[in-house]
Design a protein around this motif. Structure first.
Motif, PDB file in Angstrom:
ATOM      1  N   ILE A 287       0.768  -1.140  -0.110  1.00 11.25           N
ATOM      2  CA  ILE A 287      -0.202   0.081  -0.068  1.00 11.25           C
ATOM      3  C   ILE A 287       0.894   1.121  -0.046  1.00 11.25           C
ATOM      4  O   ILE A 287       0.340   2.378  -0.587  1.00 11.25           O
ATOM      5  N   HIS A 288       2.007   1.083   0.883  1.00  8.18           N
ATOM      6  CA  HIS A 288       2.774   2.400   0.696  1.00  8.18           C
ATOM      7  C   HIS A 288       3.368   2.763  -0.646  1.00  8.18           C
ATOM      8  O   HIS A 288       3.662   3.772  -1.089  1.00  8.18           O
ATOM      9  N   GLN A 289       3.682   1.340  -1.350  1.00  6.85           N
ATOM     10  CA  GLN A 289       4.341   1.701  -2.802  1.00  6.85           C
ATOM     11  C   GLN A 289       3.428   2.309  -3.614  1.00  6.85           C
ATOM     12  O   GLN A 289       3.727   3.167  -4.474  1.00  6.85           O
ATOM     13  N   VAL A 290       1.972   1.753  -3.462  1.00  6.73           N
ATOM     14  CA  VAL A 290       0.970   2.308  -4.485  1.00  6.73           C
ATOM     15  C   VAL A 290       0.804   4.089  -4.107  1.00  6.73           C
ATOM     16  O   VAL A 290       0.516   4.620  -4.657  1.00  6.73           O
ATOM     17  N   ARG A 291       0.804   4.336  -2.770  1.00  6.83           N
ATOM     18  CA  ARG A 291       0.605   5.577  -2.421  1.00  6.83           C
ATOM     19  C   ARG A 291       1.812   6.653  -2.836  1.00  6.83           C
ATOM     20  O   ARG A 291       1.444   7.663  -3.402  1.00  6.83           O
ATOM     21  N   ARG A 292       2.978   5.862  -2.957  1.00  8.87           N
ATOM     22  CA  ARG A 292       4.022   6.797  -3.494  1.00  8.87           C
ATOM     23  C   ARG A 292       3.843   6.707  -5.020  1.00  8.87           C
ATOM     24  O   ARG A 292       3.971   7.961  -5.538  1.00  8.87           O
ATOM     25  N   ALA A 293       3.600   5.814  -5.700  1.00  7.15           N
ATOM     26  CA  ALA A 293       3.051   5.867  -7.136  1.00  7.15           C
ATOM     27  C   ALA A 293       2.248   6.846  -7.573  1.00  7.15           C
ATOM     28  O   ALA A 293       2.229   7.677  -8.397  1.00  7.15           O
ATOM     29  N   PHE A 294       1.009   6.691  -6.648  1.00  6.95           N
ATOM     30  CA  PHE A 294      -0.116   7.899  -6.841  1.00  6.95           C
ATOM     31  C   PHE A 294       0.412   9.262  -6.876  1.00  6.95           C
ATOM     32  O   PHE A 294       0.140   9.980  -7.634  1.00  6.95           O
ATOM     33  N   LYS A 295       1.429   9.648  -5.872  1.00  7.70           N
ATOM     34  CA  LYS A 295       1.812  11.024  -5.773  1.00  7.70           C
ATOM     35  C   LYS A 295       2.893  11.154  -7.171  1.00  7.70           C
ATOM     36  O   LYS A 295       2.716  12.340  -7.318  1.00  7.70           O
ATOM     37  N   GLN A 296       3.432  10.222  -7.440  1.00 10.47           N
ATOM     38  CA  GLN A 296       4.147  10.291  -8.745  1.00 10.47           C
ATOM     39  C   GLN A 296       3.637  10.662  -9.862  1.00 10.47           C
ATOM     40  O   GLN A 296       3.996  11.434 -10.756  1.00 10.47           O
ATOM     41  N   ILE A 297       2.443  10.132 -10.032  1.00  9.88           N
ATOM     42  CA  ILE A 297       1.597  10.239 -11.178  1.00  9.88           C
ATOM     43  C   ILE A 297       0.905  11.727 -11.167  1.00  9.88           C
ATOM     44  O   ILE A 297       0.851  12.253 -12.209  1.00  9.88           O
ATOM     45  N   PHE A 298       0.387  11.998  -9.924  1.00  9.65           N
ATOM     46  CA  PHE A 298      -0.660  13.110 -10.028  1.00  9.65           C
ATOM     47  C   PHE A 298      -0.075  14.360  -9.392  1.00  9.65           C
ATOM     48  O   PHE A 298      -0.700  15.330  -9.666  1.00  9.65           O
ATOM     49  N   GLU A 299       0.985  14.376  -8.793  1.00  8.85           N
ATOM     50  CA  GLU A 299       1.505  15.532  -8.020  1.00  8.85           C
ATOM     51  C   GLU A 299       2.838  15.898  -8.664  1.00  8.85           C
ATOM     52  O   GLU A 299       3.277  17.048  -8.447  1.00  8.85           O
ATOM     53  N   SER A 300       3.618  15.051  -9.490  1.00  6.12           N
ATOM     54  CA  SER A 300       4.658  15.513 -10.338  1.00  6.12           C
ATOM     55  C   SER A 300       4.218  16.698 -11.500  1.00  6.12           C
ATOM     56  O   SER A 300       3.199  16.631 -11.963  1.00  6.12           O
ATOM     57  N   GLU A 301       5.304  17.262 -11.767  1.00  5.44           N
ATOM     58  CA  GLU A 301       4.998  18.020 -13.387  1.00  5.44           C
ATOM     59  C   GLU A 301       4.790  17.233 -14.604  1.00  5.44           C
ATOM     60  O   GLU A 301       5.267  15.936 -14.322  1.00  5.44           O
ATOM     61  N   GLY A 302       4.244  17.696 -15.344  1.00  5.06           N
ATOM     62  CA  GLY A 302       3.695  16.757 -16.497  1.00  5.06           C
ATOM     63  C   GLY A 302       2.421  16.184 -16.318  1.00  5.06           C
ATOM     64  O   GLY A 302       1.573  16.274 -15.359  1.00  5.06           O
ATOM     65  N   SER A 303       2.001  15.449 -17.670  1.00  4.36           N
ATOM     66  CA  SER A 303       0.652  14.929 -17.571  1.00  4.36           C
ATOM     67  C   SER A 303       0.691  13.417 -16.756  1.00  4.36           C
ATOM     68  O   SER A 303       1.677  12.680 -16.512  1.00  4.36           O
ATOM     69  N   ALA A 304      -0.548  13.075 -16.213  1.00  3.61           N
ATOM     70  CA  ALA A 304      -0.475  11.886 -15.593  1.00  3.61           C
ATOM     71  C   ALA A 304       0.062  10.734 -16.368  1.00  3.61           C
ATOM     72  O   ALA A 304       0.715   9.869 -15.754  1.00  3.61           O
ATOM     73  N   ARG A 305      -0.574  10.732 -17.763  1.00  4.48           N
ATOM     74  CA  ARG A 305       0.032   9.625 -18.392  1.00  4.48           C
ATOM     75  C   ARG A 305       1.482   9.837 -18.673  1.00  4.48           C
ATOM     76  O   ARG A 305       1.989   8.607 -18.951  1.00  4.48           O
ATOM     77  N   THR A 306       2.010  10.561 -18.825  1.00  6.61           N
ATOM     78  CA  THR A 306       3.535  10.836 -18.906  1.00  6.61           C
ATOM     79  C   THR A 306       4.394  10.471 -17.765  1.00  6.61           C
ATOM     80  O   THR A 306       5.240   9.669 -17.904  1.00  6.61           O
ATOM     81  N   ASN A 307       3.749  11.036 -16.520  1.00  4.15           N
ATOM     82  CA  ASN A 307       4.456  10.567 -15.384  1.00  4.15           C
ATOM     83  C   ASN A 307       4.284   8.916 -15.234  1.00  4.15           C
ATOM     84  O   ASN A 307       5.268   8.366 -14.624  1.00  4.15           O
ATOM     85  N   ALA A 308       3.039   8.491 -15.498  1.00  3.81           N
ATOM     86  CA  ALA A 308       2.756   6.931 -15.232  1.00  3.81           C
ATOM     87  C   ALA A 308       3.883   6.098 -16.201  1.00  3.81           C
ATOM     88  O   ALA A 308       4.468   5.223 -15.551  1.00  3.81           O
ATOM     89  N   ALA A 309       4.094   6.467 -17.166  1.00  2.68           N
ATOM     90  CA  ALA A 309       4.841   5.732 -18.196  1.00  2.68           C
ATOM     91  C   ALA A 309       6.285   5.804 -17.554  1.00  2.68           C
ATOM     92  O   ALA A 309       7.108   5.098 -17.830  1.00  2.68           O
ATOM     93  N   ALA A 310       6.412   7.080 -17.006  1.00  7.62           N
ATOM     94  CA  ALA A 310       8.193   7.250 -16.531  1.00  7.62           C
ATOM     95  C   ALA A 310       8.706   6.258 -15.440  1.00  7.62           C
ATOM     96  O   ALA A 310       9.539   6.172 -15.010  1.00  7.62           O
ATOM     97  N   ILE A 311       7.708   6.132 -14.496  1.00  9.91           N
ATOM     98  CA  ILE A 311       7.815   5.509 -13.405  1.00  9.91           C
ATOM     99  C   ILE A 311       7.826   3.879 -13.530  1.00  9.91           C
ATOM    100  O   ILE A 311       7.942   3.082 -12.657  1.00  9.91           O
ATOM    101  N   ARG A 312       7.264   3.399 -14.874  1.00  7.98           N
ATOM    102  CA  ARG A 312       6.948   1.930 -14.616  1.00  7.98           C
ATOM    103  C   ARG A 312       8.160   1.054 -14.449  1.00  7.98           C
ATOM    104  O   ARG A 312       8.022  -0.163 -13.580  1.00  7.98           O
ATOM    105  N   ASP A 313       9.505   1.362 -14.772  1.00  3.27           N
ATOM    106  CA  ASP A 313      10.382   0.337 -14.421  1.00  3.27           C
ATOM    107  C   ASP A 313      10.717   0.340 -12.958  1.00  3.27           C
ATOM    108  O   ASP A 313      11.154  -0.696 -12.334  1.00  3.27           O
ATOM    109  N   GLU A 314      10.404   1.173 -12.252  1.00  3.47           N
ATOM    110  CA  GLU A 314      10.466   1.478 -10.866  1.00  3.47           C
ATOM    111  C   GLU A 314       9.664   0.506 -10.038  1.00  3.47           C
ATOM    112  O   GLU A 314      10.045  -0.127  -8.835  1.00  3.47           O
ATOM    113  N   TYR A 315       8.483   0.060 -10.578  1.00  6.30           N
ATOM    114  CA  TYR A 315       7.365  -0.786  -9.985  1.00  6.30           C
ATOM    115  C   TYR A 315       7.316  -2.110 -10.799  1.00  6.30           C
ATOM    116  O   TYR A 315       6.125  -2.758 -10.448  1.00  6.30           O
ATOM    117  N   LEU A 316       8.119  -2.646 -11.324  1.00 10.20           N
ATOM    118  CA  LEU A 316       7.891  -3.928 -11.953  1.00 10.20           C
ATOM    119  C   LEU A 316       7.523  -5.075 -10.947  1.00 10.20           C
ATOM    120  O   LEU A 316       6.894  -5.918 -11.281  1.00 10.20           O
TER     121      LEU A 316
END
Length: 271
Positions: free
Chosen positions: A214-243
């Motif tokens: 759950i902590h990993q999912v919360r961290r990913a949520f912040k990376q997707i929706f609270e980082s600069e850039g679009s959610a789709r771009t941010n989501a693609a950028a973090i994929r390798d981190e959460y395989l």
């Protein structure tokens, strides 16, 4: 000619049209109507005053309460009377006044509901909706056409879902919410317009997801929706981190998939 199992119990004041298929231990109460192209699997119960019509299949062990109308023709403006289908899975409960429509040819021709779903009073499933397993639609929930809802999602009372919207697995939709955009798996959405306020942590915990995950999912949520850039771009950028984190990958796959609707976010709809 109807196929009615010997163990079925049909009240003398019910109407079962010629051609219906009635399984073992089915119970059909007074003032019910079962159409000629309906299949009721083993153990289905229609309590009273329920209508099952159209090219409809009701899964084993399901229960339909009074005043429900299951398998009616779609309310689509493009409805032209073509053959289409409604398939409801096993062990579903449809409470008073629930309505479910068959699909449309233009939308794939089928409305499908999974197993172990609960539909509370006056909830509506429109044409061409695809619902997974273990879903709850509370009182007066309205699904427009072509909506997809993932397993174990909960939609609270009075919420309305725009056509073609996707709601991910184990998402939670608050009461009276207007769902105009896709909701990620495990997301929690409230309000009108609906705002993605965070994650359904309570539901994740109840499902046995470990706290560390759950902590990993919360961290990913912040990376997707609270980082600069679009959610789709941010989501693609973090994929390798959460395989190695299946719930995060599920969210990332959901975001990456093609959709007719935009994505709900914490900022959408705010000034």
């Amino acid at each position: 000619m109807s196929q009615i199992a010997a163990s079925a119990v049909i009240h003398p004041m019910a109407v079962v049209e010629d051609g219906a298929v009635i399984g073992e231990n089915v119970k059909i109460g007074p003032f019910c109507r079962v159409g000629a192209r309906v299949t009721l699997k083993d153990g289905v119960e229609l309590i009273s005053n329920a209508v099952v019509t159209g090219l409809t299949e009701i899964g084993a062990g399901s229960t339909i309460h009074p005043m429900a109308v299951i398998g009616g023709v779609s309310q689509s403006l493009h409805e032209a009377g073509e053959d289409s289908t409604l398939v409801v899975g096993a062990n579903c409960t449809m409470r008073e006044g629930v309505t479910m429509n068959c699909g449309t040819v233009g939308g794939g021709g089928i409305t499908r509901v999974g197993d172990n779903c609960l539909f509370l009073a006056n909830s509506h499933v429109a044409h061409d909706c695809i619902l997974g397993n273990d879903i709850i639609l509370s009182n007066n929930v309205m699904l427009a056409g072509h909506v997809h809802v993932g397993d174990k999602a909960i939609l609270s009372g009075g919420c309305a879902v725009h056509q073609f919207t996707r709601i991910g697995r184990q998402a939670f939709i608050g009461g009276l919410s207007a769902v105009a955009y896709d909701v990620i798996p495990y997301g929690m959405l409230n309000g009108n317009p609906g705002i993605l306020g965070g994650l359904n942590v309570v539901g994740m915990t109840r499902a046995g997801i470990e706290r560390s995950v759950i902590h990993q999912v919360r961290r990913a949520f912040k990376q997707i929706f609270e980082s600069e850039g679009s959610a789709r771009t941010n989501a693609a950028a973090i994929r390798d981190e959460y395989l190695d984190c299946a719930p995060v990958i599920e969210i990332l796959d959901f975001i990456a998939a093609e959709s007719d609707r935009a994505l709900s976010s914490p900022n959408r709809g705010k000034n």
